[in-house]
Write an enzyme that holds these catalytic residues in place. Structure first.
Site, PDB file in Angstrom:
ATOM      1  N   LYS A  63      23.374  63.370 -56.028  1.00 39.99           N
ATOM      2  CA  LYS A  63      21.378  63.594 -56.306  1.00 39.99           C
ATOM      3  C   LYS A  63      21.707  65.035 -57.173  1.00 39.99           C
ATOM      4  CE  LYS A  63      20.420  61.013 -52.417  1.00 39.99           C
ATOM      5  NZ  LYS A  63      19.327  60.589 -50.485  1.00 39.99           N
ATOM      6  N   ARG A  68      30.017  53.929 -47.181  1.00 41.88           N
ATOM      7  CA  ARG A  68      28.707  54.287 -46.312  1.00 41.88           C
ATOM      8  C   ARG A  68      29.622  55.422 -45.509  1.00 41.88           C
ATOM      9  NH1 ARG A  68      24.217  53.339 -46.924  1.00 41.88           N
ATOM     10  NH2 ARG A  68      23.198  53.622 -45.144  1.00 41.88           N
ATOM     11  N   ASN A  81      20.900  64.943 -49.694  1.00 40.08           N
ATOM     12  CA  ASN A  81      22.482  64.633 -48.987  1.00 40.08           C
ATOM     13  C   ASN A  81      23.445  64.693 -49.952  1.00 40.08           C
ATOM     14  OD1 ASN A  81      21.216  62.718 -49.577  1.00 40.08           O
ATOM     15  ND2 ASN A  81      20.963  61.743 -47.175  1.00 40.08           N
ATOM     16  N   HIS A 112      23.258  58.612 -52.387  1.00 44.81           N
ATOM     17  CA  HIS A 112      22.651  57.598 -51.971  1.00 44.81           C
ATOM     18  C   HIS A 112      23.403  56.628 -52.009  1.00 44.81           C
ATOM     19  CE1 HIS A 112      20.186  54.144 -51.826  1.00 44.81           C
ATOM     20  NE2 HIS A 112      20.906  53.140 -53.135  1.00 44.81           N
TER      21      HIS A 112
END
Length: 140
Positions: free
Chosen positions: A11, A87, A114, A117
């Protein structure tokens, strides 16, 4: 264990802080292979389409604004159980709740900023990879 492909997006917050290499190191050290990677600025339309499942949520507009605020790095990752592995190394959405040693705990700034993604299912991975990549861009 199954060999899978998954989608990952570094990000804007991580890009602005020059963390691409560090994120890639986390992914590779976890056993994931980067088989496609490109940097781009998402248009508002691309962001709205990509995050369409969140359109009715109150954070949708701020998410689109954030993800179009700077460049992103789009990736296809490959590995054994790649979706869950990605993940796991990403960590919880909220960096404050993520486990030590995860990307979001170590590099994330907030729930929105954060750093990364990642696809949450096989269906999402397929859709997200196909949204940004042609098969010819994925190098094994």
């Amino acid at each position: 264990m199954t060999i899978q492909y998954t989608f990952s997006m570094i990000k804007p917050d991580a890009i602005k802080r020059n963390k691409i290499g560090q994120v890639n190191t986390y992914l590779e050290n976890a056993g994931l292979k980067i088989v496609a990677q490109k940097m781009k600025f998402l248009t508002k339309y691309e962001a709205e389409c990509f995050y369409d499942e969140h359109r009715a949520r109150p954070f949708f507009n701020s998410l689109v604004e954030y993800i179009t605020s700077g460049a992103v790095v789009l990736q296809v990752l490959k590995g054994e159980d790649a979706i869950i592995l990605n993940r796991t190394i990403m960590g919880a959405t909220n960096p404050a709740e993520a486990e030590a040693g995860t990307i979001r705990k170590d590099l994330g700034e907030s729930i929105e900023a954060n750093s990364i993604h990642g696809s949450d299912s096989e269906n999402s991975a397929k859709r997200e990879i196909e949204f940004f990549f042609n098969k010819s861009e994925i190098i094994e």
